[in-house]
Design a protein around this motif. Structure first.
Motif, PDB file in Angstrom:
ATOM      1  N   PRO A   8       0.831  -1.318  -0.154  1.00 19.35           N
ATOM      2  CA  PRO A   8       0.166   0.010  -0.011  1.00 19.35           C
ATOM      3  C   PRO A   8       0.751   1.280  -0.046  1.00 19.35           C
ATOM      4  CG  PRO A   8       0.127  -0.856   2.171  1.00 19.35           C
ATOM      5  CD  PRO A   8       0.989  -1.699   1.379  1.00 19.35           C
ATOM      6  N   SER A   9       0.085   2.282  -0.343  1.00 19.69           N
ATOM      7  CA  SER A   9       1.181   3.639  -0.424  1.00 19.69           C
ATOM      8  C   SER A   9       1.063   4.343   1.064  1.00 19.69           C
ATOM      9  CB  SER A   9       0.505   4.702  -1.212  1.00 19.69           C
ATOM     10  OG  SER A   9      -0.928   4.763  -0.639  1.00 19.69           O
ATOM     11  N   ARG A  10       0.251   3.871   1.947  1.00 22.60           N
ATOM     12  CA  ARG A  10       0.207   4.152   3.308  1.00 22.60           C
ATOM     13  C   ARG A  10      -0.365   3.174   4.211  1.00 22.60           C
ATOM     14  NH1 ARG A  10       0.926   9.744   4.249  1.00 22.60           N
ATOM     15  NH2 ARG A  10       0.845  11.119   2.784  1.00 22.60           N
ATOM     16  N   VAL A  11       0.254   3.112   5.439  1.00 23.53           N
ATOM     17  CA  VAL A  11      -0.262   2.185   6.283  1.00 23.53           C
ATOM     18  C   VAL A  11      -0.028   2.422   7.844  1.00 23.53           C
ATOM     19  CG1 VAL A  11       1.971   0.756   5.866  1.00 23.53           C
ATOM     20  CG2 VAL A  11      -0.187  -0.353   7.003  1.00 23.53           C
ATOM     21  N   ILE A  12      -0.887   2.421   8.550  1.00 18.61           N
ATOM     22  CA  ILE A  12      -0.782   2.628  10.093  1.00 18.61           C
ATOM     23  C   ILE A  12      -0.974   1.565  10.771  1.00 18.61           C
ATOM     24  CG2 ILE A  12      -1.474   3.979  11.960  1.00 18.61           C
ATOM     25  CD1 ILE A  12      -2.279   6.158   9.755  1.00 18.61           C
ATOM     26  N   CYS A  13       0.111   0.962  11.634  1.00 18.30           N
ATOM     27  CA  CYS A  13      -0.175  -0.176  12.443  1.00 18.30           C
ATOM     28  C   CYS A  13       0.117  -0.073  13.904  1.00 18.30           C
ATOM     29  CB  CYS A  13       0.518  -1.312  11.662  1.00 18.30           C
ATOM     30  SG  CYS A  13       2.191  -1.145  12.037  1.00 18.30           S
ATOM     31  N   VAL A  19       3.579  -6.053   8.940  1.00 15.75           N
ATOM     32  CA  VAL A  19       2.992  -5.251   7.610  1.00 15.75           C
ATOM     33  C   VAL A  19       3.766  -5.864   6.475  1.00 15.75           C
ATOM     34  CG1 VAL A  19       2.736  -3.070   6.466  1.00 15.75           C
ATOM     35  CG2 VAL A  19       2.765  -3.342   8.975  1.00 15.75           C
ATOM     36  N   LYS A  20       2.953  -6.107   5.525  1.00 17.38           N
ATOM     37  CA  LYS A  20       3.586  -6.492   4.155  1.00 17.38           C
ATOM     38  C   LYS A  20       3.507  -5.403   3.176  1.00 17.38           C
ATOM     39  CE  LYS A  20       2.827 -10.642   2.683  1.00 17.38           C
ATOM     40  NZ  LYS A  20       2.389 -11.932   1.849  1.00 17.38           N
ATOM     41  N   ILE A  21       4.606  -5.140   2.627  1.00 17.27           N
ATOM     42  CA  ILE A  21       4.377  -4.271   1.185  1.00 17.27           C
ATOM     43  C   ILE A  21       4.816  -5.240   0.129  1.00 17.27           C
ATOM     44  CG2 ILE A  21       5.526  -2.219   0.437  1.00 17.27           C
ATOM     45  CD1 ILE A  21       6.084  -1.432   3.196  1.00 17.27           C
ATOM     46  N   SER A  77       7.901  -8.642  -5.633  1.00 15.91           N
ATOM     47  CA  SER A  77       8.722  -8.874  -4.484  1.00 15.91           C
ATOM     48  C   SER A  77       7.985  -8.341  -3.252  1.00 15.91           C
ATOM     49  CB  SER A  77      10.232  -8.194  -4.610  1.00 15.91           C
ATOM     50  OG  SER A  77      10.791  -8.181  -3.335  1.00 15.91           O
ATOM     51  N   THR A  78       8.115  -9.025  -2.259  1.00 19.49           N
ATOM     52  CA  THR A  78       7.235  -8.239  -1.021  1.00 19.49           C
ATOM     53  C   THR A  78       8.385  -8.315   0.084  1.00 19.49           C
ATOM     54  OG1 THR A  78       6.821 -10.447  -0.120  1.00 19.49           O
ATOM     55  CG2 THR A  78       5.186  -9.648  -1.671  1.00 19.49           C
ATOM     56  N   LEU A  79       8.083  -7.115   0.923  1.00 15.04           N
ATOM     57  CA  LEU A  79       8.808  -6.760   2.030  1.00 15.04           C
ATOM     58  C   LEU A  79       7.794  -6.921   3.134  1.00 15.04           C
ATOM     59  CD1 LEU A  79      11.193  -5.605   3.510  1.00 15.04           C
ATOM     60  CD2 LEU A  79      10.318  -3.325   3.210  1.00 15.04           C
ATOM     61  N   THR A  80       8.115  -7.741   4.182  1.00 12.67           N
ATOM     62  CA  THR A  80       7.288  -7.905   5.473  1.00 12.67           C
ATOM     63  C   THR A  80       7.966  -7.200   6.741  1.00 12.67           C
ATOM     64  OG1 THR A  80       6.226  -9.646   4.488  1.00 12.67           O
ATOM     65  CG2 THR A  80       5.918  -9.281   7.209  1.00 12.67           C
TER      66      THR A  80
END
Lengths: 117, 110
Positions: A8-13, A19-21, A77-80
């Motif tokens: 996502p472009s923005r994530v708040i957790c 969180v996965k990007i 590709s994913t970054l967690t």
């Protein structure tokens, strides 16, 4: 130029969550993708190089168990960020290089701004 | 250790002037050189690439490369307030990731 999409472009957790990007190359294949992090008013810092079908290469000081990278296909590709903490709040940007692009030109995703409360 | 050095600025120029941004790099075998523009809160966008010695022009932008001096520059003619951003110099050598400088902040006043 080639298109790299990041989501996502923005994530708040909340602190302690993961969180996965995602980073996708939309019109070219990328055997290698790069993940950068940028803190406010600071330069881009390379975190890791993501290699399709093999383990990522992490830069010195980047915890591989905290920043999990998976590059399962030539376009994704994913970054967690695992067990995120407030100090992980940053702007995460992926980039990719066209397999056929021997000039080294990198195409960047739009970036993902992570805020950990 | 491969390094890319830029003056962090800010570089301030009036509207219509020429802005000159400079970059030096340490690795002599570097092959490709790029200038990216980054607006605050956004990801970098490529504005110029240069691979051989000399000048390369694209609209208001001119990139200059001198491999003997390990120096690459970006000139912006007729600077506009919309050019105000951070400009990142990046250097590539085959088999490595792109190495970025810390960026130069340009401010164009109207």
């Amino acid at each position: 130029g080639a298109v790299v999409s990041q989501h996502p472009s923005r994530v708040i957790c909340k602190s302690g969550t993961s969180v996965k990007i995602e980073c996708r190359s939309l019109d070219f294949q990328a055997t290698t993708m790069f993940w950068y992090r940028q803190f406010p008013k600071k330069s881009l810092m390379l975190m890791a190089t993501s290699n399709e079908g093999s383990k990522a290469t992490y830069e010195q000081g980047v915890e591989k168990d905290k920043f999990l990278i998976n590059h399962a296909s030539l376009t994704l590709s994913t970054l967690t960020v695992t067990s995120a903490h407030p100090e992980d709040s940053s702007f995460y940007i992926c980039s990719a290089r066209d397999v056929a692009g021997g000039t080294g030109e990198l195409f960047f995703g739009e970036g993902s701004r992570l805020t950990v409360l | 250790q491969k390094e890319v050095e830029q003056n962090s600025g800010p570089l301030s120029v009036p509207e219509g002037a020429i802005a000159s941004l400079n970059c030096t790099y340490s690795d002599r075998v570097s092959q490709s050189f790029f200038w990216y523009r980054q607006y605050s809160g956004k990801s970098p966008e490529l504005i110029m690439s240069i691979y051989s010695n000399g000048d390369k022009e694209d609209g208001r932008f001119t990139a200059q490369l001198n491999k003997a001096s390990q120096y690459v520059s970006l000139l912006i003619r007729d600077s506009q307030p919309s050019d105000s951003a951070t400009y990142l110099c990046a250097v590539f050598q085959a088999g490595t990731a792109l190495i970025f400088g810390k960026g130069t902040t340009l401010s164009v006043s109207s």
